[in-house]
Design an enzyme around this catalytic site. Sequence first.
Site, PDB file in Angstrom:
ATOM      1  N   GLU A  76      12.227   2.251 -12.816  1.00 44.28           N
ATOM      2  CA  GLU A  76      12.638   2.941 -11.588  1.00 44.28           C
ATOM      3  C   GLU A  76      14.047   2.562 -11.123  1.00 44.28           C
ATOM      4  O   GLU A  76      14.260   2.241  -9.954  1.00 44.28           O
ATOM      5  CB  GLU A  76      11.602   2.706 -10.475  1.00 44.28           C
ATOM      6  CG  GLU A  76      10.197   3.136 -10.874  1.00 44.28           C
ATOM      7  CD  GLU A  76       9.166   2.972  -9.763  1.00 44.28           C
ATOM      8  OE1 GLU A  76       9.484   2.356  -8.740  1.00 44.28           O
ATOM      9  OE2 GLU A  76       8.032   3.463  -9.939  1.00 44.28           O
ATOM     10  N   GLU A 131       2.108   6.276 -17.281  1.00 47.82           N
ATOM     11  CA  GLU A 131       1.265   5.971 -16.108  1.00 47.82           C
ATOM     12  C   GLU A 131       0.570   7.227 -15.598  1.00 47.82           C
ATOM     13  O   GLU A 131       0.497   7.463 -14.387  1.00 47.82           O
ATOM     14  CB  GLU A 131       2.119   5.369 -14.989  1.00 47.82           C
ATOM     15  CG  GLU A 131       2.947   4.178 -15.410  1.00 47.82           C
ATOM     16  CD  GLU A 131       3.751   3.549 -14.274  1.00 47.82           C
ATOM     17  OE1 GLU A 131       3.462   3.831 -13.093  1.00 47.82           O
ATOM     18  OE2 GLU A 131       4.676   2.777 -14.570  1.00 47.82           O
TER      19      GLU A 131
HETATM   20  C1  XIL Z   1       1.087  -0.109  -9.031  1.00 46.50           C
HETATM   21  C2  XIL Z   1      -0.312  -0.663  -9.212  1.00 46.50           C
HETATM   22  O1  XIL Z   1      -1.153   0.334  -9.699  1.00 46.50           O
HETATM   23  C3  XIL Z   1      -0.817  -1.159  -7.885  1.00 46.50           C
HETATM   24  O2  XIL Z   1      -2.078  -1.801  -8.061  1.00 46.50           O
HETATM   25  C4  XIL Z   1       0.179  -2.121  -7.274  1.00 46.50           C
HETATM   26  O3  XIL Z   1      -0.247  -2.490  -6.003  1.00 46.50           O
HETATM   27  C5  XIL Z   1       1.547  -1.476  -7.156  1.00 46.50           C
HETATM   28  O4  XIL Z   1       1.950  -1.058  -8.441  1.00 46.50           O
HETATM   29  N1  XIL Z   1       4.826   2.799 -10.738  1.00 46.50           N
HETATM   30  C6  XIL Z   1       4.724   1.720 -11.559  1.00 46.50           C
HETATM   31  C7  XIL Z   1       3.487   0.893 -11.528  1.00 46.50           C
HETATM   32  O5  XIL Z   1       5.598   1.504 -12.402  1.00 46.50           O
HETATM   33  O6  XIL Z   1       3.741  -0.456 -11.860  1.00 46.50           O
HETATM   34  C8  XIL Z   1       2.827   0.966 -10.195  1.00 46.50           C
HETATM   35  O7  XIL Z   1       1.615   0.245 -10.272  1.00 46.50           O
HETATM   36  C9  XIL Z   1       2.608   2.395  -9.792  1.00 46.50           C
HETATM   37  C10 XIL Z   1       3.915   3.121  -9.682  1.00 46.50           C
END
Ligand code: XIL
Length: 413
Positions: A204, A311
């Site tokens: 990000e 994701e």
């Molecule tokens: C999220 C997790 O799912 C949560 O449990 C945590 O509280 C915050 O992070 N983008 C990403 C992931 O790259 O690492 C994130 O994961 C969701 C958004």
Amino acid sequence: MMPSGKPTDQMNRRGLLLSVAASGLVAACGGGGGGSSGGGGGGSSSSSSSSSSSASSSSSSSSSSLPDPATAPSLKTQFASHFKIGFAVDPWLTSQSPTHDLLLKHASTITAESVMKANPIGVSAGVYDFTQADALIAFAQANGINVRGHALVWHQTSPSWFFDGDRSDMTAYKALVRSRLETYVTDVVTHFKGKVYCWDVVNEVTSDDASATYRNSDWYQIFGSDFIDYAFRAARAADPSVKLFINEYSTEDAAKRGRLMTIVQGMLDRGVPVDGVGHQMHINTGYPSAAQVEAALSDVEAKGLINHVTEMDVSIYNDSGSCYSGTGCLPALTPGTAAFNTAMTTQAQKYRELFNVFTAHTSVQAVTMWGVADNHTWLDNYPVARKNYPLLFDAAGGPKAAFWAIVDPGFTP
Ligand code: XIL
């Protein structure tokens, strides 16, 4: 997440809210370079559907009209000729039901949802806590599952000790913070050498609005874009064979992707060792279209890089941008209602059309869902507290319409 509406606003708000959350990522990586075998997938689906669905029932999303769960094929077998497939999970979930059995049957790759981020691994400069991450690696190795490393540098999970120091002498300060960054990356990549097939090196780093190319993170404020080069070069030096990724959300948004591609091209021009782009794919039942995802994959292929879907989840709430600042979020849907059933149908259609795009691209070498079953999803708390049902399996582990839609072309959601 990037529902229809105003992408820039939504992305800004997402970043804002996520910055309050805090956590980290792990990613997996694939083999060689990119290349597309062509198109695939249909157009965008609408947020409602005329298809009938009897999906309902107490366990949240199963349907009496769905095929017998006992006949469900293994996802890792089904997609073996295309890409690794799997889920984000943390070690304490791997022994629980239904996660344990689903992982063993379906996953050829897993990503740590939290435990491989710099918070918790980076306790202080040179001090690491690998306890939970090593537990996840042990589970994966015991069961023949590959692991994506996620994520080395993410603004939300960079412990404050990285940035401690006297800024009155910026030359000395920058040298100190750079040393901490390179030491962290070197030590962590070395620790997991041979145990992860890829790393999300930075996560990000792209700006959400057109006024800038890079996210204005602590890292960027100190180094400009140089921190990205430092991290990738240190990772490559520590492990010459692990694949190195830049991971991002809303890559399907053409404007944001344009900025990401500017960043990637700059890295390539400078000889920075990047192997692929991770597309988070936090989407919803109405957005994005197959054509938008197709364009995102193609742009990465044009740079000769690997694509990973890192994701994926498909929210059943097609919220407007205001929801990402906490107002105007759609009301929770209740399993068994007509609206819920419609959401399960459109969700299945979205999964199907996007998987058709993924399988049409040989550059897509791994597809990871951000969670295993609907009993555990970060979307229950993001962007607001509200039960969501974004995954392929219902809370009891039963294959949903979305599952059948991606494994059986003859299935009508
Ligand atoms: C999220 C997790 O799912 C949560 O449990 C945590 O509280 C915050 O992070 N983008 C990403 C992931 O790259 O690492 C994130 O994961 C969701 C958004």
